[in-house]
Design an enzyme around this catalytic site. Structure first.
Site, PDB file in Angstrom:
ATOM      1  N   LYS A 214       0.826  -1.223   0.000  1.00 32.84           N
ATOM      2  CA  LYS A 214       0.000   0.000   0.000  1.00 32.84           C
ATOM      3  C   LYS A 214       0.849   1.256   0.000  1.00 32.84           C
ATOM      4  CE  LYS A 214      -3.748  -0.452   2.794  1.00 32.84           C
ATOM      5  NZ  LYS A 214      -4.487  -0.874   4.011  1.00 32.84           N
TER       6      LYS A 214
ATOM      7  N   LYS B 108       2.399   2.723   2.184  1.00 28.64           N
ATOM      8  CA  LYS B 108       2.201   3.698   3.250  1.00 28.64           C
ATOM      9  C   LYS B 108       2.792   3.157   4.545  1.00 28.64           C
ATOM     10  CE  LYS B 108      -2.795   2.980   4.258  1.00 28.64           C
ATOM     11  NZ  LYS B 108      -4.078   3.709   4.226  1.00 28.64           N
TER      12      LYS B 108
HETATM   13  N1  C2G Z   1     -13.039   5.656   6.246  1.00 28.78           N
HETATM   14  C1  C2G Z   1     -14.256   6.340   6.282  1.00 28.78           C
HETATM   15  N2  C2G Z   1     -14.247   7.673   6.446  1.00 28.78           N
HETATM   16  C2  C2G Z   1     -13.093   8.356   6.584  1.00 28.78           C
HETATM   17  C3  C2G Z   1     -11.855   7.674   6.571  1.00 28.78           C
HETATM   18  C4  C2G Z   1     -11.854   6.299   6.402  1.00 28.78           C
HETATM   19  O1  C2G Z   1     -15.330   5.726   6.161  1.00 28.78           O
HETATM   20  N3  C2G Z   1     -13.143   9.711   6.733  1.00 28.78           N
HETATM   21  C5  C2G Z   1     -13.065   4.194   6.055  1.00 28.78           C
HETATM   22  C6  C2G Z   1     -12.352   3.759   4.786  1.00 28.78           C
HETATM   23  O2  C2G Z   1     -13.211   3.916   3.662  1.00 28.78           O
HETATM   24  C7  C2G Z   1     -12.057   2.297   5.092  1.00 28.78           C
HETATM   25  C8  C2G Z   1     -11.831   2.303   6.610  1.00 28.78           C
HETATM   26  O3  C2G Z   1     -12.374   3.547   7.101  1.00 28.78           O
HETATM   27  O4  C2G Z   1     -13.202   1.485   4.796  1.00 28.78           O
HETATM   28  C9  C2G Z   1     -10.366   2.224   6.976  1.00 28.78           C
HETATM   29  O5  C2G Z   1      -9.686   3.270   6.323  1.00 28.78           O
HETATM   30  P1  C2G Z   1      -8.112   3.075   5.985  1.00 28.78           P
HETATM   31  O6  C2G Z   1      -7.402   2.639   7.206  1.00 28.78           O
HETATM   32  O7  C2G Z   1      -7.654   4.270   5.221  1.00 28.78           O
HETATM   33  O8  C2G Z   1      -8.193   1.808   5.008  1.00 28.78           O
HETATM   34  P2  C2G Z   1      -7.416   1.615   3.619  1.00 28.78           P
HETATM   35  O9  C2G Z   1      -6.022   2.102   3.733  1.00 28.78           O
HETATM   36  O10 C2G Z   1      -8.309   2.138   2.571  1.00 28.78           O
HETATM   37  O11 C2G Z   1      -7.296  -0.008   3.536  1.00 28.78           O
HETATM   38  O12 C2G Z   1      -7.887  -4.298   1.619  1.00 28.78           O
HETATM   39  C10 C2G Z   1      -8.488  -3.041   1.896  1.00 28.78           C
HETATM   40  C11 C2G Z   1      -7.495  -2.073   2.468  1.00 28.78           C
HETATM   41  O13 C2G Z   1      -6.812  -2.637   3.573  1.00 28.78           O
HETATM   42  C12 C2G Z   1      -8.222  -0.794   2.908  1.00 28.78           C
END
Ligand code: C2G
Length: 132
Positions: A45, A47
């Site tokens: 990812k 990150k």
């Molecule tokens: N999220 C949200 N609103 C935000 C920020 C995040 O609804 N303001 C949701 C994201 O859409 C996601 C979850 O919180 O469903 C976790 O966000 P992240 O940790 O950024 O997840 P991500 O890096 O997108 O990883 O295999 C899938 C990946 O692991 C998803």
């Protein structure tokens, strides 16, 4: 018992994450969170989470909506996870809309994308705090 699963890094846990987890749990009785490992974050990812996996796991396990935290260490584990954990519903924020529809075809789980909570993200927090 209706089993729901969601995936993510959940770094610098914030109310957008909580709103997602709250709505995901409301779709069933048991919520599993597949938490991205540090290696998966870095290798797949591109990150680097501020908090390491164990700390992010500890925070998630303290949330009333979360019943189980498992590691996410590959993009390809989802199909197997659906079967292994007898999942009924897969949930993600709608920034992923459409990306995981294959899970319904492959395993029959319901795939639901929930609207993201506006105005908040881990990236925004880091930027506003002038972290790199
Ligand atoms: N999220 C949200 N609103 C935000 C920020 C995040 O609804 N303001 C949701 C994201 O859409 C996601 C979850 O919180 O469903 C976790 O966000 P992240 O940790 O950024 O997840 P991500 O890096 O997108 O990883 O295999 C899938 C990946 O692991 C998803």
């Amino acid at each position: 018992m209706k089993r729901v699963i969601t995936y993510g890094t959940f770094d610098l846990l914030h109310y957008g994450h909580i709103e997602l987890l709250k709505r995901a749990k409301a779709l069933g009785d048991y919520l599993i969170v597949a938490l991205s490992t540090d290696e998966f974050n870095w290798d797949d990812k591109q990150k680097k989470a501020y908090f390491p996996y164990e700390k992010r796991k500890q925070l998630l396990e303290a949330i009333r909506y979360v019943d189980l935290v498992i590691p996410e260490n590959s993009w390809d584990q989802k199909d197997n996870d659906m079967k292994l954990y007898q999942v009924d519903t897969f949930v993600m924020g709608d920034d992923w809309k459409g990306k995981f529809d294959f899970l319904h075809e492959d395993t029959g789980v319901d795939v639901i994308y929930l609207p993201r909570t506006p105005e908040i993200s881990t990236t925004k927090i880091k930027h506003d705090l002038n972290m790199n």
